[in-house]
Enzyme design. Structure first.
Site, PDB file in Angstrom:
ATOM      1  N   CYS A  20      28.591  11.237  11.347  1.00 42.98           N
ATOM      2  CA  CYS A  20      29.651  11.558  10.418  1.00 42.98           C
ATOM      3  C   CYS A  20      29.653  10.753   9.046  1.00 42.98           C
ATOM      4  CB  CYS A  20      30.488  10.092  11.430  1.00 42.98           C
ATOM      5  SG  CYS A  20      29.669   8.245  10.828  1.00 42.98           S
ATOM      6  N   CYS A 106      30.522   2.288   4.900  1.00 43.86           N
ATOM      7  CA  CYS A 106      31.392   3.212   4.957  1.00 43.86           C
ATOM      8  C   CYS A 106      33.049   2.926   4.683  1.00 43.86           C
ATOM      9  CB  CYS A 106      31.192   3.752   6.392  1.00 43.86           C
ATOM     10  SG  CYS A 106      32.401   5.039   6.887  1.00 43.86           S
ATOM     11  N   GLU A 136      28.779  -5.554  11.062  1.00 45.59           N
ATOM     12  CA  GLU A 136      30.622  -4.875  10.511  1.00 45.59           C
ATOM     13  C   GLU A 136      31.177  -5.744  10.940  1.00 45.59           C
ATOM     14  OE1 GLU A 136      33.992  -1.611  11.386  1.00 45.59           O
ATOM     15  OE2 GLU A 136      32.116  -1.283  12.180  1.00 45.59           O
ATOM     16  N   CYS A 205      37.456   4.150  14.154  1.00 49.23           N
ATOM     17  CA  CYS A 205      37.338   5.531  13.209  1.00 49.23           C
ATOM     18  C   CYS A 205      37.088   7.128  14.088  1.00 49.23           C
ATOM     19  CB  CYS A 205      35.928   5.112  11.727  1.00 49.23           C
ATOM     20  SG  CYS A 205      34.521   5.874  12.897  1.00 49.23           S
ATOM     21  N   SER A 234      26.163   0.317  17.533  1.00 42.99           N
ATOM     22  CA  SER A 234      27.915  -0.498  19.158  1.00 42.99           C
ATOM     23  C   SER A 234      28.004   1.083  18.955  1.00 42.99           C
ATOM     24  CB  SER A 234      28.304  -1.201  17.836  1.00 42.99           C
ATOM     25  OG  SER A 234      30.359  -0.733  19.013  1.00 42.99           O
TER      26      SER A 234
END
Length: 323
Positions: A20, A106, A136, A205, A234
């Protein structure tokens, strides 16, 4: 095995899959820092959750550490924070140690950090939907004082969660969750606490959403599904779960072709392949090649959406900053 003896295998490649924009930015940040400053470049935590990527960067001179105290005192080398984001205390610690810190979080994770901070400033209790212990989640909870964020991991927890003030709640989520699981948890919380404030825009996202949707399209059409990704990723684990949820009887998460459990794939006529957001395309090709040694493979790509998201490098690494 001669071609004539090989059974036929229809391979459906999920698209989009793999890297990504946030992962590309984080990897590029390490490579750009190495090009600008030379090795070593220190990276706190795996830059992305993929062993192949991490080992490739190590070979170029990146040094991975879990905590800043592992970085030599007084170093002038860059210290990069991973794509998953970090608690507020980490850049503060880096500043105290006079490190040249570069934040490769990110931007979509940074958005969640900002949302949580705004809610807290407005006096709301923040509910974070996510997985305990994930980098995260640690980073997001670490944006606010201890106790300001309540973590909810499951629908069962959502049913018994007791806020300090039911009229003064907001929720945010980890960016890499299951769309379906999260929707169930949110529905329970909203039913119990109608005044709860939601994110302006979905926190899960675009890449997580798109890769799960592609798996949902392909999984019902195949006998088995392989997700290329790391066990600690994840978003990759959620892809495997999405395939199982769609009724795919064999759904395996593998890092490399060497991990394929071949007896499980005996007798299949069709195979779906996808890759988590931190898995490079070369590993997908490796999986296809492994099946091509045993089957006459016919590969088709199933497109669900075209991705054109791009995130610029951290400011310190942009060309104008280096001049």
């Amino acid at each position: 095995m001669p071609t004539a003896e090989k059974p036929h295998l229809r391979v459906l490649l999920c698209a989009p899959r793999g890297f990504c924009a946030g992962v590309v930015r984080a990897i590029d940040a390490v490579e750009r820092a190495l090009a600008l400053y030379g090795p070593p470049v220190y990276v706190r935590h795996e830059i992305v959750h993929n062993k192949y990527v991490v080992e490739g960067l190590k070979a170029k001179g990146a040094v991975f550490v879990e905590e800043l105290h592992e970085v030599p005192a007084g170093t002038a080398a860059p210290v990069i924070f991973s794509a998953h984001g970090v608690a507020k205390s980490v850049p503060e610690d880096a500043a105290q140690r006079n490190f040249f810190a570069i934040d490769a979080t990110c931007p979509l994770v940074t958005k969640v950090h900002r949302e949580a901070t705004v809610h807290h400033k407005k006096g709301r209790e923040v509910v974070l939907i996510g997985h305990a212990g994930h980098p995260e989640v640690i980073g997001t909870m670490g944006q606010l004082p201890e106790g300001a964020v309540s973590l909810v991991e499951t629908a069962a927890q959502a049913r018994v969660f007791t806020p300090r003030d039911p009229e003064n709640l907001a929720f945010t989520t980890q960016t890499t969750l299951s769309i379906d699981d999260t929707a169930e948890i949110v529905a329970i919380l909203k039913q119990r606490f109608p005044a709860m404030v939601a994110p302006h825009k979905e926190d899960i996202c675009y890449a997580t959403t798109n890769r799960q949707e592609a798996v949902k399209r392909v999984a019902p059409q195949v006998d088995a599904m392989i997700v290329v990704g790391a066990p600690n990723s994840s978003n990759s684990q959620r892809l495997r779960e999405a395939a199982e949820r769609e009724g795919c009887r064999i759904a395996d998460l593998v890092q490399r072709a060497s991990e394929i459990d071949w007896p499980r794939f005996t007798g299949i006529a069709s195979l779906g392949i996808t890759a988590g957001a931190s898995a490079p395309e070369i590993l997908v090709e490796e999986i296809i090649d492994a099946f091509a040694e045993r089957y006459q493979v016919a590969v088709e790509t199933v497109y669900t959406v075209n991705e054109d998201v791009f995130f610029p490098l951290p400011r310190q690494l942009r060309p104008d900053a280096a001049e």
